[in-house]
Scaffold this active site. Structure first.
Site, PDB file in Angstrom:
ATOM      1  N   ILE A 229      -3.968  -4.515   3.563  1.00  0.00           N
ATOM      2  CA  ILE A 229      -4.558  -3.180   3.613  1.00  0.00           C
ATOM      3  C   ILE A 229      -4.912  -2.731   2.193  1.00  0.00           C
ATOM      4  O   ILE A 229      -4.304  -3.193   1.238  1.00  0.00           O
ATOM      5  CB  ILE A 229      -3.555  -2.223   4.299  1.00  0.00           C
ATOM      6  CG1 ILE A 229      -4.206  -0.907   4.698  1.00  0.00           C
ATOM      7  CG2 ILE A 229      -2.308  -1.975   3.450  1.00  0.00           C
ATOM      8  CD1 ILE A 229      -3.401  -0.158   5.750  1.00  0.00           C
ATOM      9  N   ALA A 231      -8.047  -1.326  -0.881  1.00  0.00           N
ATOM     10  CA  ALA A 231      -9.413  -1.528  -1.364  1.00  0.00           C
ATOM     11  C   ALA A 231      -9.699  -2.988  -1.722  1.00  0.00           C
ATOM     12  O   ALA A 231     -10.817  -3.479  -1.560  1.00  0.00           O
ATOM     13  CB  ALA A 231      -9.638  -0.635  -2.589  1.00  0.00           C
ATOM     14  N   GLU A 251      -2.678  -9.740  10.367  1.00  0.00           N
ATOM     15  CA  GLU A 251      -2.206  -8.626  11.199  1.00  0.00           C
ATOM     16  C   GLU A 251      -3.332  -7.624  11.449  1.00  0.00           C
ATOM     17  O   GLU A 251      -3.423  -7.045  12.512  1.00  0.00           O
ATOM     18  CB  GLU A 251      -1.024  -7.934  10.555  1.00  0.00           C
ATOM     19  CG  GLU A 251      -1.369  -7.146   9.315  1.00  0.00           C
ATOM     20  CD  GLU A 251      -0.149  -6.807   8.516  1.00  0.00           C
ATOM     21  OE1 GLU A 251       0.578  -7.736   8.177  1.00  0.00           O
ATOM     22  OE2 GLU A 251       0.060  -5.628   8.247  1.00  0.00           O
TER      23      GLU A 251
HETATM   24  N1  COA Z   1       1.373   4.068 -11.187  1.00  0.00           N
HETATM   25  C1  COA Z   1       0.832   5.253 -10.845  1.00  0.00           C
HETATM   26  N2  COA Z   1      -0.091   5.405  -9.863  1.00  0.00           N
HETATM   27  C2  COA Z   1      -0.487   4.284  -9.241  1.00  0.00           C
HETATM   28  C3  COA Z   1       0.035   3.025  -9.540  1.00  0.00           C
HETATM   29  C4  COA Z   1       1.008   2.929 -10.565  1.00  0.00           C
HETATM   30  N3  COA Z   1       1.553   1.764 -10.899  1.00  0.00           N
HETATM   31  N4  COA Z   1      -0.544   2.118  -8.723  1.00  0.00           N
HETATM   32  C5  COA Z   1      -1.397   2.778  -7.944  1.00  0.00           C
HETATM   33  N5  COA Z   1      -1.377   4.084  -8.261  1.00  0.00           N
HETATM   34  C6  COA Z   1      -2.167   5.130  -7.617  1.00  0.00           C
HETATM   35  C7  COA Z   1      -3.648   4.786  -7.650  1.00  0.00           C
HETATM   36  O1  COA Z   1      -4.259   5.234  -8.845  1.00  0.00           O
HETATM   37  C8  COA Z   1      -4.125   5.528  -6.424  1.00  0.00           C
HETATM   38  O2  COA Z   1      -4.182   6.904  -6.737  1.00  0.00           O
HETATM   39  P1  COA Z   1      -5.500   7.756  -6.448  1.00  0.00           P
HETATM   40  O3  COA Z   1      -5.618   7.709  -4.946  1.00  0.00           O
HETATM   41  O4  COA Z   1      -5.160   9.083  -6.986  1.00  0.00           O
HETATM   42  O5  COA Z   1      -6.590   7.030  -7.155  1.00  0.00           O
HETATM   43  C9  COA Z   1      -2.977   5.365  -5.441  1.00  0.00           C
HETATM   44  O6  COA Z   1      -1.827   5.147  -6.227  1.00  0.00           O
HETATM   45  C10 COA Z   1      -3.160   4.201  -4.475  1.00  0.00           C
HETATM   46  O7  COA Z   1      -3.355   2.992  -5.161  1.00  0.00           O
HETATM   47  P2  COA Z   1      -4.457   1.964  -4.703  1.00  0.00           P
HETATM   48  O8  COA Z   1      -4.273   0.743  -5.490  1.00  0.00           O
HETATM   49  O9  COA Z   1      -5.815   2.599  -4.696  1.00  0.00           O
HETATM   50  O10 COA Z   1      -4.041   1.708  -3.184  1.00  0.00           O
HETATM   51  P3  COA Z   1      -4.742   0.854  -2.068  1.00  0.00           P
HETATM   52  O11 COA Z   1      -5.289   1.774  -1.071  1.00  0.00           O
HETATM   53  O12 COA Z   1      -5.633  -0.192  -2.634  1.00  0.00           O
HETATM   54  O13 COA Z   1      -3.471   0.141  -1.406  1.00  0.00           O
HETATM   55  C11 COA Z   1      -1.253  -0.736  -1.494  1.00  0.00           C
HETATM   56  C12 COA Z   1      -2.611  -0.679  -2.165  1.00  0.00           C
HETATM   57  C13 COA Z   1      -0.331  -1.622  -2.311  1.00  0.00           C
HETATM   58  C14 COA Z   1      -0.647   0.679  -1.398  1.00  0.00           C
HETATM   59  C15 COA Z   1      -1.437  -1.332  -0.072  1.00  0.00           C
HETATM   60  O14 COA Z   1      -1.971  -2.616  -0.150  1.00  0.00           O
HETATM   61  C16 COA Z   1      -0.107  -1.397   0.658  1.00  0.00           C
HETATM   62  O15 COA Z   1       0.306  -0.440   1.261  1.00  0.00           O
HETATM   63  N6  COA Z   1       0.557  -2.574   0.614  1.00  0.00           N
HETATM   64  C17 COA Z   1       1.878  -2.764   1.182  1.00  0.00           C
HETATM   65  C18 COA Z   1       1.885  -3.376   2.537  1.00  0.00           C
HETATM   66  C19 COA Z   1       1.067  -4.591   2.673  1.00  0.00           C
HETATM   67  O16 COA Z   1       0.587  -5.216   1.744  1.00  0.00           O
HETATM   68  N7  COA Z   1       0.904  -4.971   3.898  1.00  0.00           N
HETATM   69  C20 COA Z   1       0.111  -6.094   4.284  1.00  0.00           C
HETATM   70  C21 COA Z   1      -0.999  -5.750   5.174  1.00  0.00           C
HETATM   71  S1  COA Z   1      -0.841  -4.245   6.087  1.00  0.00           S
END
Ligand code: COA
Length: 444
Positions: A229, A231, A251
């Protein structure tokens, strides 16, 4: 999806029809059977039954201590609002944006667990379920409704519930596989006709495109893909157009998959589990994706205790798992459900697929993330995880980490080698700081 019909329009007559007719009711009457302190499972992701939930929330003043169990849900989650805290206690296996504030304010709870194991929590009675709220497709000529866009953990919850209440939505796709519930298993039915909520993918940024291209360099022809899940997975898909004979065992599916299927890149011919099929537990995207999976024998929906079982995943030749993260420390520990003390998302299937892919013949487990967050102000590769961060994928499990600056191969590497490899793919502005902080480690 235009060929589905509601009861009021049907010409079909079967033995199930009378039974179905007796169960038809209004939203208000359907939720009137829910009692204080019941445990409710809410159908997941884009299948969350919005109208039943609205009707349930209207009963808030007369209910107390109703427990709600859910994965991610699209749409509103008004039961998690502060003013309903006495009526509903939310327990979430994955924190979506609609419950994030409630979880972090302490009103709602987060349950960290592998997606492969959630059905077992229901089936064993570890988490008792009294009521299951569903959103399904209209029944076919044999009286079977489809769970539509989300199968995942829903069958297990439905089996254990004493009361099953379903929105039969004319616009819910009829998905195939282990995706059906017979009307005899439903207790109360409300016919509805509204669009399934969409998750529109954002256009990838230049950084995400570069990450997609680096990940694509690891994807071999004939690989079976899982895409997580966020971007990044979507940006990866856009970089796979020149690959051949890919398959899908994942999934979830998002819109980008449809382009690759239509372009003939995804054929599923080289797959060793469910060959010829795109195997999934749920889909989340736009109407284009929902129309694609409607009545489509190419797409096989199965439960998450099957699709996400690391043993099943590992039977796929060249299984390639692509997931994202919020932060990775220099030893390879992956934080993906928390940002420091902030509870952000969940485990989902990340560990299931990392482990399954790592054990597959010529498998690859890839964690891909931008090197920075917050417009370049914060490095996501760091000497140590933030205070409060939890580890989703352990450093023993992680194999490849990818940013826009390249690929770090960590498997079998010493801590020192890992720190060097991960610092090399950090943003140049932060490398000196990471190296300075690493000097506090005895092994560095
Ligand atoms: N410190 C501070 N803020 C952070 C950060 C960090 N280390 N990493 C990310 N952020 C912020 C981003 O800037 C973003 O903020 P914004 O919305 O204000 O821009 C927000 O957190 C989300 O980060 P982003 O990388 O854009 O999230 P994403 O939508 O690409 O999702 C995960 C990434 C990791 C959250 C997502 O892949 C996830 O939930 N993974 C866990 C479960 C998983 O992998 N399951 C497998 C399939 S379901």
């Amino acid at each position: 999806m235009g060929d589905k019909i509601l009861l009021s329009e049907t010409k079909t007559r079967g033995s199930w029809l009378e039974d179905y007719q007796k169960k038809l009711t209004t939203l208000e009457s359907a939720v009137s059977h829910i009692k204080s302190r019941d445990s409710i499972y809410v159908h997941s992701n884009a299948a969350a039954p919005q109208l039943l939930l609205d009707a349930l929330v209207k009963r808030a003043p007369e209910l107390n201590g109703v427990k709600i169990y859910q994965l991610m849900t699209l749409g509103k989650a008004d039961y998690a609002l502060k003013e309903h805290a006495e009526s509903f206690q939310v327990n979430s296996f994955f924190i979506g944006s609609n419950v994030r504030e409630a979880v972090n304010a302490g009103r709602a709870n987060y349950i960290p667990v592998f997606l492969s194991e959630i059905p077992g929590l229901f089936l064993s009675g570890e988490i008792p379920i009294d009521v299951c709220l569903l959103q399904v497709s209209p029944p076919d000529a044999h009286g079977f409704c489809s769970y539509g866009v989300s199968v995942d953990c829903t069958i297990a919850a439905r089996k254990k519930a004493r009361l099953v209440i379903a929105e039969v939505n004319k616009q819910m796709p009829r998905t195939l596989g282990r995706a059906f519930v017979h009307v005899s298993r439903l207790d109360h039915v409300v016919e509805t006709d509204h669009p399934v909520p969409e998750l529109v993918p954002a256009q990838p940024s230049e950084i995400e495109k570069a990450i997609g291209s680096n990940v694509a360099s690891l994807v071999e022809d004939g690989a079976t893909l899982q895409l997580g899940i966020g971007a990044i997975p979507n940006a990866v898909l856009q970089n796979l157009m020149d690959k051949r004979n890919l398959g899908v065992h994942s999934e979830m599916l998002s819109d980008g998959i449809v382009d690759l299927i239509e372009a003939g890149v995804i054929t599923n011919d080289a797959k060793t589990v469910l060959p010829g099929k795109v195997a999934v537990t749920f889909v989340m995207g736009t109407k284009r994706l929902y129309d694609f999976v409607d009545n489509n024998p190419l797409v096989e929906f199965q439960t998450s205790d099957y699709i996400n079982d690391p043993f099943v995943i590992s039977q796929n030749y060249k299984m390639t798992a692509i997931n994202s993260a919020l932060q990775v420390d220099v030893t390879g520990q992956v934080a993906a459900d928390t940002i420091g003390n902030l509870l952000y998302s969940g485990f989902g299937g990340q560990v299931d697929f990392v482990r399954g892919a790592a054990h597959a013949k010529q498998g690859k487990a890839i964690i891909a993330l931008p090197s920075t967050a917050k417009g370049g102000k914060i490095s996501r590769i760091s000497a140590m995880l933030n205070t409060g961060s939890g580890v989703v994928t352990s450093r023993a499990d992680v194999h490849y980490v990818v940013t826009e600056y390249g690929v770090a191969q960590l498997y079998g590497k010493t801590l020192k080698e890992r720190a060097r490899a991960l610092t090399a793919i950090a943003h140049p502005d932060f490398k000196a700081e990471i190296e300075k902080q690493c000097s506090s480690y005895s092994w560095y």
